[in-house]
Design an enzyme around this catalytic site. Sequence first.
Site, PDB file in Angstrom:
ATOM      1  N   SER A 103       0.852  -1.190   0.000  1.00 19.81           N
ATOM      2  CA  SER A 103       0.000   0.000   0.000  1.00 19.81           C
ATOM      3  C   SER A 103       0.884   1.235   0.000  1.00 19.81           C
ATOM      4  O   SER A 103       2.104   1.137   0.048  1.00 19.81           O
ATOM      5  CB  SER A 103      -0.906  -0.003   1.234  1.00 19.81           C
ATOM      6  OG  SER A 103      -0.108   0.214   2.374  1.00 19.81           O
ATOM      7  N   LYS A 104       0.216   2.363  -0.043  1.00 23.73           N
ATOM      8  CA  LYS A 104       0.922   3.649  -0.160  1.00 23.73           C
ATOM      9  C   LYS A 104       2.038   3.821   0.854  1.00 23.73           C
ATOM     10  O   LYS A 104       3.057   4.423   0.558  1.00 23.73           O
ATOM     11  CB  LYS A 104      -0.077   4.789   0.035  1.00 23.73           C
ATOM     12  CG  LYS A 104      -0.660   5.277  -1.258  1.00 23.73           C
ATOM     13  CD  LYS A 104      -1.411   6.556  -0.999  1.00 23.73           C
ATOM     14  CE  LYS A 104      -2.468   6.731  -2.067  1.00 23.73           C
ATOM     15  NZ  LYS A 104      -3.603   7.507  -1.646  1.00 23.73           N
TER      16      LYS A 104
END
Length: 472
Positions: free
Chosen positions: A237-238
Amino acid sequence: MTIKTRFAPSPTGYLHVGGARTALFSWLYARKHGGQFVLRIEDTDLERSTAESVNAILEGMTWLGLEYDEGPFYQTKRFDRYNEVIDQLLESGHAYRCDCPRERLDQLREEAMARKEKPRYDGCCREKTVNPDEPHVVRFRNPLDGAVVMDDMVLGKMVFENRELDDLIIRRSDGSPTYNLSVVVDDMDMEISHVIRGNDHVMNTPRQMNILHALGKAPPKYAHVPMILGDDGARLSKRHGAVSVMQYREQGFLPEALLNYLVRLGWSHGDQEIFSLDELTQLFDIDQVNKAASAFNTDKLLWLNQHYIKSADPARVAHLLGYHLGKRDIDPANGPELMDVVMAQRERAQTLEEMAEISEFIYRDFDDFDEKAAKKHLRPVAREPLERMLVALEALEEWTREKLHATVEQVATELGLNMGKVAQPLRVAVVGRAASPGIDDTLFLVGKEATLRRIDEALGYIFDREANTGEG
Ligand code: GLU
């Protein structure tokens, strides 16, 4: 059988690297088997889908070079067709209307949770006649017994008991079709032979297979590919860094490096690391993809990117470098041929961003010397070599690499020094730091005027240092 695969992203954000890998696998599978690849935009979630995100997906696919043979198809343009199929299912008794009030459904859910069971609809409306003009949803009449067997090309054989599956909603009360129904209709109408998608959809597959069965259609083959994890084992994820494909472009990655990297996440061919797309089209097969999730490794991606920067057509790299220089407010037209910059720097940078960064000195004067480099190389002993270089370079009529090389060599010989003792102070004077291409390339790229100005500045720096510390 004609092979047809598809990539079916929901446009609710950027094109994620996980999605790009799924797209690549589908694309490769189709190419390998002489089939077709379809792009379908699953934009039925009207609240979360945006035109911006559709563009990001299309842009990402283009950048990666994953061209599609059909599409992009948009699900929002196919509502009539989905409703037609829903009506067909209602007619054949494979679907029914349900008017259970929300409170009742909430209560069912709470009771199931209290019993620590999975919440399921209890089939209350299965045999009821519900007035089509009153608010209702349409549910699929899932078989009550038996099992669905999925022979997945990645996960192997999986068996799902029908009693575990719900009578899922296929049309909402506002008349819109739901995800599972639209996917089934699309895969059927578009004659998709192989559904290759992320394994977060595994639980949807038996439901989709049951709907297909009710429509009298044979299911496609399925391949559910594992997730990509971050280096800490959590889903990528980010917070692990860049996850959007276009962010990689901004960071100066080449699309072939990202593709090569993504294909190797969960697939291998002996210990080969570098694959061209042509080679992949020959070698890749979906049933060789690992079941287990793989972790993203940025160092390896950087290594691959460096490889491709070194081996790509320099004219193309030059064009891309121009873009990255532009982001730094540098107009490459005000400098040497970009190709010369690329040839001097391509062994020295892992990304085009880095190449732009280490090439800034070619275009503009730096603010300060790197402290460590200056301390080591711009000492009083460097004064004489630099003064001699200044005079010799000023007198130089032809600013060529050969002449520059000869000049440095000559000054070194005259002073009885090895070349490094001249070249290194010269480099720090002209570049501001201790690393740059070979000294002849460096001076050539910086050009005469800036080179002389910077040597002069460096002499001033040495002078101040001598005055302040008494070094001599
Ligand atoms: N639209 C779904 C997603 O983006 C994919 C559906 C599918 O591949 O069947 O996760």
